[in-house]
Design a protein around this motif. Structure first.
Motif, PDB file in Angstrom:
ATOM      1  N   LEU A   1       0.825  -1.209   0.000  1.00  0.00           N
ATOM      2  CA  LEU A   1       0.000   0.000   0.000  1.00  0.00           C
ATOM      3  C   LEU A   1       0.853   1.250   0.000  1.00  0.00           C
ATOM      4  O   LEU A   1       1.915   1.302   0.617  1.00  0.00           O
ATOM      5  CB  LEU A   1      -0.891   0.032   1.248  1.00  0.00           C
ATOM      6  CG  LEU A   1      -2.119  -0.834   1.259  1.00  0.00           C
ATOM      7  CD1 LEU A   1      -2.799  -0.741   2.611  1.00  0.00           C
ATOM      8  CD2 LEU A   1      -3.088  -0.432   0.177  1.00  0.00           C
ATOM      9  N   GLN A   2       0.349   2.247  -0.676  1.00  0.00           N
ATOM     10  CA  GLN A   2       0.990   3.550  -0.596  1.00  0.00           C
ATOM     11  C   GLN A   2       0.703   4.149   0.777  1.00  0.00           C
ATOM     12  O   GLN A   2      -0.327   3.851   1.400  1.00  0.00           O
ATOM     13  CB  GLN A   2       0.459   4.482  -1.676  1.00  0.00           C
ATOM     14  CG  GLN A   2       0.804   4.064  -3.085  1.00  0.00           C
ATOM     15  CD  GLN A   2       0.207   5.007  -4.106  1.00  0.00           C
ATOM     16  OE1 GLN A   2      -0.422   5.997  -3.770  1.00  0.00           O
ATOM     17  NE2 GLN A   2       0.401   4.675  -5.375  1.00  0.00           N
TER      18      GLN A   2
ATOM     19  N   ARG B   1      -0.260   7.034   1.714  1.00  0.00           N
ATOM     20  CA  ARG B   1      -1.510   7.805   1.769  1.00  0.00           C
ATOM     21  C   ARG B   1      -2.726   6.888   1.929  1.00  0.00           C
ATOM     22  O   ARG B   1      -3.615   7.150   2.731  1.00  0.00           O
ATOM     23  CB  ARG B   1      -1.630   8.642   0.499  1.00  0.00           C
ATOM     24  CG  ARG B   1      -2.846   9.489   0.440  1.00  0.00           C
ATOM     25  CD  ARG B   1      -2.818  10.343  -0.813  1.00  0.00           C
ATOM     26  NE  ARG B   1      -4.013  11.140  -0.877  1.00  0.00           N
ATOM     27  CZ  ARG B   1      -4.603  11.487  -1.990  1.00  0.00           C
ATOM     28  NH1 ARG B   1      -4.078  11.123  -3.143  1.00  0.00           N
ATOM     29  NH2 ARG B   1      -5.696  12.204  -1.978  1.00  0.00           N
ATOM     30  N   HIS B   2      -2.757   5.793   1.167  1.00  0.00           N
ATOM     31  CA  HIS B   2      -3.884   4.863   1.246  1.00  0.00           C
ATOM     32  C   HIS B   2      -3.915   4.161   2.601  1.00  0.00           C
ATOM     33  O   HIS B   2      -4.993   3.942   3.170  1.00  0.00           O
ATOM     34  CB  HIS B   2      -3.822   3.836   0.119  1.00  0.00           C
ATOM     35  CG  HIS B   2      -4.052   4.434  -1.224  1.00  0.00           C
ATOM     36  ND1 HIS B   2      -3.270   4.125  -2.307  1.00  0.00           N
ATOM     37  CD2 HIS B   2      -4.949   5.349  -1.667  1.00  0.00           C
ATOM     38  CE1 HIS B   2      -3.686   4.803  -3.357  1.00  0.00           C
ATOM     39  NE2 HIS B   2      -4.705   5.562  -2.994  1.00  0.00           N
ATOM     40  N   ALA B   3      -2.739   3.805   3.111  1.00  0.00           N
ATOM     41  CA  ALA B   3      -2.679   3.141   4.408  1.00  0.00           C
ATOM     42  C   ALA B   3      -3.224   4.054   5.507  1.00  0.00           C
ATOM     43  O   ALA B   3      -3.927   3.601   6.407  1.00  0.00           O
ATOM     44  CB  ALA B   3      -1.247   2.729   4.721  1.00  0.00           C
ATOM     45  N   LYS B   4      -2.908   5.337   5.445  1.00  0.00           N
ATOM     46  CA  LYS B   4      -3.421   6.286   6.435  1.00  0.00           C
ATOM     47  C   LYS B   4      -4.942   6.370   6.388  1.00  0.00           C
ATOM     48  O   LYS B   4      -5.605   6.401   7.421  1.00  0.00           O
ATOM     49  CB  LYS B   4      -2.815   7.671   6.218  1.00  0.00           C
ATOM     50  CG  LYS B   4      -1.411   7.816   6.702  1.00  0.00           C
ATOM     51  CD  LYS B   4      -0.942   9.256   6.505  1.00  0.00           C
ATOM     52  CE  LYS B   4       0.442   9.470   7.016  1.00  0.00           C
ATOM     53  NZ  LYS B   4       0.875  10.868   6.842  1.00  0.00           N
ATOM     54  N   TRP B   5      -5.518   6.406   5.183  1.00  0.00           N
ATOM     55  CA  TRP B   5      -6.969   6.501   5.055  1.00  0.00           C
ATOM     56  C   TRP B   5      -7.659   5.218   5.535  1.00  0.00           C
ATOM     57  O   TRP B   5      -8.711   5.273   6.173  1.00  0.00           O
ATOM     58  CB  TRP B   5      -7.360   6.812   3.613  1.00  0.00           C
ATOM     59  CG  TRP B   5      -7.236   8.265   3.307  1.00  0.00           C
ATOM     60  CD1 TRP B   5      -6.273   8.869   2.567  1.00  0.00           C
ATOM     61  CD2 TRP B   5      -8.098   9.310   3.762  1.00  0.00           C
ATOM     62  NE1 TRP B   5      -6.468  10.219   2.533  1.00  0.00           N
ATOM     63  CE2 TRP B   5      -7.588  10.517   3.258  1.00  0.00           C
ATOM     64  CE3 TRP B   5      -9.241   9.339   4.548  1.00  0.00           C
ATOM     65  CZ2 TRP B   5      -8.190  11.739   3.509  1.00  0.00           C
ATOM     66  CZ3 TRP B   5      -9.840  10.571   4.807  1.00  0.00           C
ATOM     67  CH2 TRP B   5      -9.317  11.748   4.298  1.00  0.00           C
ATOM     68  N   ILE B   6      -7.072   4.085   5.231  1.00  0.00           N
ATOM     69  CA  ILE B   6      -7.649   2.824   5.702  1.00  0.00           C
ATOM     70  C   ILE B   6      -7.594   2.755   7.225  1.00  0.00           C
ATOM     71  O   ILE B   6      -8.561   2.372   7.882  1.00  0.00           O
ATOM     72  CB  ILE B   6      -6.933   1.625   5.050  1.00  0.00           C
ATOM     73  CG1 ILE B   6      -7.246   1.586   3.553  1.00  0.00           C
ATOM     74  CG2 ILE B   6      -7.318   0.318   5.718  1.00  0.00           C
ATOM     75  CD1 ILE B   6      -6.411   0.598   2.776  1.00  0.00           C
TER      76      ILE B   6
END
Length: 82
Positions: A47-48, A50-55
């Protein structure tokens, strides 16, 4: 992690001796934990950031809402709002 190990192992032994541990359920959890830890590590690396933070934020929000709703439900159940 080493400090947690020194606390977790004796605690687990004591709870086992007290009969608080269901070995059948513990075996299912152990069998599922190893492959899921591997899968989670691979997913985390893929995961990037940014995506990991949102998840992670979505999971925190979901758990927060769950506990808030559960708290209000229990408060109503015990008559704290009357």
């Amino acid at each position: 992690l080493v400090a947690a190990l020194f606390l977790a192992v004796p605690g687990t032994i004591v709870h086992y001796q007290l009969g608080h541990i269901d070995l059948g359920l513990a075996s299912y959890l152990a069998l599922g934990a190893a492959p899921m830890a591997y899968f989670g590590a691979r997913l985390g690396l893929a995961l990037q950031k940014r995506h990991a933070k949102w998840i992670f934020a979505a999971f925190l929000l979901a758990f927060g809402l769950f506990f808030l709703i559960r708290t209000f439900y229990r408060a109503e159940l015990y008559g704290w709002f009357t």
